[in-house]
Design a protein around this motif. Structure first.
Motif, PDB file in Angstrom:
ATOM      1  N   GLU A  13     -28.143  60.629  61.104  1.00  0.00           N
ATOM      2  CA  GLU A  13     -28.373  60.529  62.590  1.00  0.00           C
ATOM      3  C   GLU A  13     -28.908  59.392  62.955  1.00  0.00           C
ATOM      4  OE1 GLU A  13     -31.109  62.407  66.223  1.00  0.00           O
ATOM      5  OE2 GLU A  13     -30.924  63.468  64.107  1.00  0.00           O
ATOM      6  N   GLY A  14     -29.924  58.882  62.433  1.00  0.00           N
ATOM      7  CA  GLY A  14     -30.676  57.588  62.789  1.00  0.00           C
ATOM      8  C   GLY A  14     -29.733  56.394  62.675  1.00  0.00           C
ATOM      9  N   THR A  15     -28.732  56.496  61.462  1.00  0.00           N
ATOM     10  CA  THR A  15     -28.023  55.329  61.070  1.00  0.00           C
ATOM     11  C   THR A  15     -26.893  55.413  62.163  1.00  0.00           C
ATOM     12  OG1 THR A  15     -28.552  55.771  58.755  1.00  0.00           O
ATOM     13  CG2 THR A  15     -26.454  54.406  59.219  1.00  0.00           C
ATOM     14  N   MET A  16     -26.442  56.575  62.521  1.00  0.00           N
ATOM     15  CA  MET A  16     -25.214  56.676  63.466  1.00  0.00           C
ATOM     16  C   MET A  16     -25.579  56.137  64.922  1.00  0.00           C
ATOM     17  SD  MET A  16     -22.284  57.807  62.107  1.00  0.00           S
ATOM     18  CE  MET A  16     -22.724  56.952  60.625  1.00  0.00           C
ATOM     19  N   VAL A  17     -26.789  56.296  65.106  1.00  0.00           N
ATOM     20  CA  VAL A  17     -27.302  55.724  66.401  1.00  0.00           C
ATOM     21  C   VAL A  17     -27.305  54.306  66.541  1.00  0.00           C
ATOM     22  CG1 VAL A  17     -29.310  55.620  68.025  1.00  0.00           C
ATOM     23  CG2 VAL A  17     -28.788  57.848  66.930  1.00  0.00           C
ATOM     24  N   ILE A  18     -27.901  53.708  65.497  1.00  0.00           N
ATOM     25  CA  ILE A  18     -27.732  52.287  65.326  1.00  0.00           C
ATOM     26  C   ILE A  18     -26.215  51.559  65.482  1.00  0.00           C
ATOM     27  CG2 ILE A  18     -28.305  50.256  63.862  1.00  0.00           C
ATOM     28  CD1 ILE A  18     -31.012  51.770  62.969  1.00  0.00           C
ATOM     29  N   ILE A  45     -34.024  53.669  64.842  1.00  0.00           N
ATOM     30  CA  ILE A  45     -35.141  53.584  63.840  1.00  0.00           C
ATOM     31  C   ILE A  45     -36.226  54.393  63.553  1.00  0.00           C
ATOM     32  CG2 ILE A  45     -37.348  51.869  63.269  1.00  0.00           C
ATOM     33  CD1 ILE A  45     -35.192  49.450  64.387  1.00  0.00           C
ATOM     34  N   MET A  46     -36.531  55.132  64.789  1.00  0.00           N
ATOM     35  CA  MET A  46     -37.991  56.068  65.050  1.00  0.00           C
ATOM     36  C   MET A  46     -36.941  57.501  64.320  1.00  0.00           C
ATOM     37  SD  MET A  46     -39.568  56.031  68.741  1.00  0.00           S
ATOM     38  CE  MET A  46     -38.388  55.200  69.636  1.00  0.00           C
ATOM     39  N   ILE A  47     -35.929  57.623  64.537  1.00  0.00           N
ATOM     40  CA  ILE A  47     -35.155  58.889  63.798  1.00  0.00           C
ATOM     41  C   ILE A  47     -35.243  58.743  62.170  1.00  0.00           C
ATOM     42  CG2 ILE A  47     -33.055  59.963  63.518  1.00  0.00           C
ATOM     43  CD1 ILE A  47     -32.246  59.256  66.366  1.00  0.00           C
ATOM     44  N   VAL A  48     -34.741  57.477  61.740  1.00  0.00           N
ATOM     45  CA  VAL A  48     -34.783  57.413  60.349  1.00  0.00           C
ATOM     46  C   VAL A  48     -36.274  57.340  59.640  1.00  0.00           C
ATOM     47  CG1 VAL A  48     -34.365  55.552  58.491  1.00  0.00           C
ATOM     48  CG2 VAL A  48     -32.743  55.921  60.416  1.00  0.00           C
ATOM     49  N   ALA A  57     -32.412  49.961  73.423  1.00  0.00           N
ATOM     50  CA  ALA A  57     -33.040  51.458  73.342  1.00  0.00           C
ATOM     51  C   ALA A  57     -32.150  52.338  72.282  1.00  0.00           C
ATOM     52  CB  ALA A  57     -32.553  51.924  74.904  1.00  0.00           C
ATOM     53  N   PHE A  58     -31.150  52.029  72.163  1.00  0.00           N
ATOM     54  CA  PHE A  58     -30.504  52.895  71.108  1.00  0.00           C
ATOM     55  C   PHE A  58     -31.287  52.365  69.709  1.00  0.00           C
ATOM     56  CE2 PHE A  58     -26.833  53.919  74.128  1.00  0.00           C
ATOM     57  CZ  PHE A  58     -26.858  55.274  74.036  1.00  0.00           C
ATOM     58  N   VAL A  98     -17.670  57.026  66.530  1.00  0.00           N
ATOM     59  CA  VAL A  98     -19.144  57.193  66.122  1.00  0.00           C
ATOM     60  C   VAL A  98     -20.170  58.039  66.919  1.00  0.00           C
ATOM     61  CG1 VAL A  98     -21.453  55.767  66.117  1.00  0.00           C
ATOM     62  CG2 VAL A  98     -19.198  54.671  65.392  1.00  0.00           C
ATOM     63  N   LEU A  99     -19.592  58.454  68.182  1.00  0.00           N
ATOM     64  CA  LEU A  99     -20.356  59.356  68.964  1.00  0.00           C
ATOM     65  C   LEU A  99     -20.151  60.850  68.412  1.00  0.00           C
ATOM     66  CD1 LEU A  99     -21.980  59.937  71.722  1.00  0.00           C
ATOM     67  CD2 LEU A  99     -19.597  60.631  72.810  1.00  0.00           C
ATOM     68  N   VAL A 100     -18.935  60.856  68.110  1.00  0.00           N
ATOM     69  CA  VAL A 100     -18.902  62.430  67.365  1.00  0.00           C
ATOM     70  C   VAL A 100     -19.719  62.751  66.272  1.00  0.00           C
ATOM     71  CG1 VAL A 100     -16.924  63.936  66.260  1.00  0.00           C
ATOM     72  CG2 VAL A 100     -16.414  62.319  68.116  1.00  0.00           C
ATOM     73  N   PHE A 101     -19.590  61.641  65.171  1.00  0.00           N
ATOM     74  CA  PHE A 101     -20.300  61.829  63.960  1.00  0.00           C
ATOM     75  C   PHE A 101     -22.038  61.858  64.234  1.00  0.00           C
ATOM     76  CE2 PHE A 101     -16.411  60.422  62.167  1.00  0.00           C
ATOM     77  CZ  PHE A 101     -16.024  61.239  61.117  1.00  0.00           C
ATOM     78  N   PHE A 102     -22.150  60.875  64.984  1.00  0.00           N
ATOM     79  CA  PHE A 102     -23.585  60.775  65.737  1.00  0.00           C
ATOM     80  C   PHE A 102     -23.982  62.261  66.220  1.00  0.00           C
ATOM     81  CE2 PHE A 102     -25.852  59.125  69.678  1.00  0.00           C
ATOM     82  CZ  PHE A 102     -27.097  59.668  69.328  1.00  0.00           C
TER      83      PHE A 102
END
Length: 480
Positions: A326-331, A408-411, A402-403, A345-349
């Motif tokens: 999830e965190g990787t997809m956000v970045i 980074i926080m999610i990872v 912001a994204f 990317v939004l779909v997999f995220f």
């Protein structure tokens, strides 16, 4: 329904096409109530660009209102957890839906930024229906099915975030614009009446046509001494003093908090970044919410499957994997330059955001079963706390930065699974459950002469099941 008497008549199966009381009726009302709450909660978000234009307010003021919308439910989630333990989920669900529907119906009366912020704060109280939603299915279905049941009702409820983007932004808003001869202001001021009406109707039906648990309603069960009264303060205190509760609080902040942030940010982001119309941006933003149709349920199902194969260690590993991806997809999403890539990317995220949410509530029922309501409420409040933190990032930083900060926080949160230790359950770093079993097996493998018994005799065999070990550990902890 196939039930387990030793788990208080909880159902050991899910029949999606059944609406019979008590189990499946509660299942369907749980997700529908939460779904309607989402429709009301985010009914104004796809129209925020129009609201901003009408009220002549800044981007910062818009984000202040969005932060306010998710702040309103934080305190309520803390409070409603122990209230579910004491009063059951049915009545709190109806009351909260009603209290959220009234301000939603009054959205059209807003005249300035302060009014918008205050109104969205009270509408946001509806988000606390999540606590009752998750408590209800935990009360109706066995722990073996808790991950799947909790994730499915939570996912279908969260789907309201995508539905409202499409329903309000791309259907009702343009329809009302035609009715009002092209007046966008009159259209957005009227649009929120539709979800408010649904909320009022649902608030009445949920109290009248459902049950708190497999054996009936809490009020009647207390009168007939079928259950003991619960202390709200003690329930909350026990949940709050459990370290695992707060670790899951942080992890849930990094999945559900992200979803709420995207519900607030997605339409505005696509409109500004790719120069789309309000209707088109709302339709694309709705994709994020639509993934709830299956993704959160799949996250819970895989968590249950992992539990059958590897115990709690399997659940925790799956939790970490979901958060890491999830965190990787956000970045990656932050650096997407064209619309097609951003949507892909939004779909997999979105899929892994929802899967992490489902995985989290596959773990919650094991933390301390007698006070699941309090723990569910605290962990649920983590989602909204995360949304406030991420909302402040979007308020102060550019969308791209912001994204990246959010990713980074999610990872980082994925690492927390390593230090979650639930009494009687296996963990990633070490297995307390397996250690106990191995010690017993060592005793059991001593020679026949030493034991003075026939090892082949089933009467003398040692049996240790997961639930029994968990109960022993909980009792020992309480005595200590």
């Amino acid at each position: 329904m196939r039930v387990k008497a030793e788990q208080d008549d909880r159902a050991d199966e899910i029949k999606l096409c059944s609406f019979k009381r008590p189990h499946m009726r509660a299942f369907h009302f749980a997700w529908w109530c939460y779904h309607v709450a989402f429709l009301m909660w985010f009914s104004i978000t796809p129209l925020l660009s129009e609201v901003q234009l009408t009220l002549q307010i800044s981007k910062e003021q818009i984000w202040t209102s969005s932060i306010s919308a998710v702040s309103g439910t934080i305190i309520m989630r803390f409070i409603l957890g122990p209230f579910c333990d004491k009063y059951g989920p049915r009545i709190p669900m109806g009351i909260i839906l009603f209290c959220s529907a009234v301000p939603t119906a009054l959205t059209g009366l807003v005249q300035n930024a302060t009014g918008l912020t205050v109104l969205r704060f009270f509408i946001g109280v509806g988000g606390s229906t999540f606590v009752m939603c998750q408590y209800w299915t935990s009360r109706m279905f066995t722990k073996e099915w808790a991950g799947t049941a909790n994730a499915t009702v939570g996912g279908w409820g969260n789907l309201g975030g995508g539905i409202t983007q499409l329903l309000i932004g791309s259907v009702i808003f343009p329809l009302l614009k035609k009715v009002y001869d092209g007046s966008a202001e009159k259209a957005w001021r009227t649009a929120c009446v539709v979800p408010a009406t649904l909320g009022l109707i649902t608030s009445i039906c949920v109290i009248k046509f459902t049950d708190d648990c497999p054996k009936g309603n809490y009020s009647k069960m207390k009168k007939t001494n079928q259950m003991k009264d619960v202390s709200v303060s003690k329930s909350f205190r026990d949940g709050a003093l459990n370290v695992n509760t707060w670790l899951l609080f942080v992890q849930y902040a990094c999945c559900f908090g992200v979803e709420i942030t995207m519900n607030n940010a997605a339409a505005l982001y696509f409109k500004e970044q790719f120069l789309l119309t309000t209707e088109s941006a709302a339709a694309i933003a709705s994709i994020f919410g639509w993934m709830n149709l299956f993704a959160r349920g799949c996250g819970g199902f895989i968590s249950d499957y992992s539990n059958r194969k590897s115990g709690m260690r399997g659940r925790l590993l799956w939790q970490s994997i979901c958060l890491l991806i999830e965190g990787t997809m956000v970045i990656i999403f932050a650096f997407s330059k064209n619309l097609a890539t951003a949507i892909a990317v939004l779909v997999f995220f979105s899929i892994f955001v929802q899967a992490a949410e489902g995985s989290t509530y596959g773990i919650v029922p094991y933390v301390n079963p007698p006070i699941t309501g309090s723990i569910s409420g605290i962990v649920g409040a983590g989602g909204n706390t995360g949304a406030v933190a991420f909302g402040l990032c979007f308020r102060q930083l550019s969308a791209k930065m912001a994204f990246v900060a959010m990713g980074i926080m999610i990872v980082s949160s994925s690492v927390l699974s390593l230090v979650i230790f639930i009494p009687g359950q296996s963990s990633i770093l070490g297995s307390r459950e397996e250690t106990i079993v191995e010690d017993k097996e060592i005793v059991d493998t001593s020679s026949d002469d030493e034991k003075g018994t026939d090892t082949a005799s089933p009467d003398n065999s040692l049996e240790y099941d997961e639930e029994g070990l968990a109960a022993m550990q909980i009792n020992n902890t309480r005595e200590s």
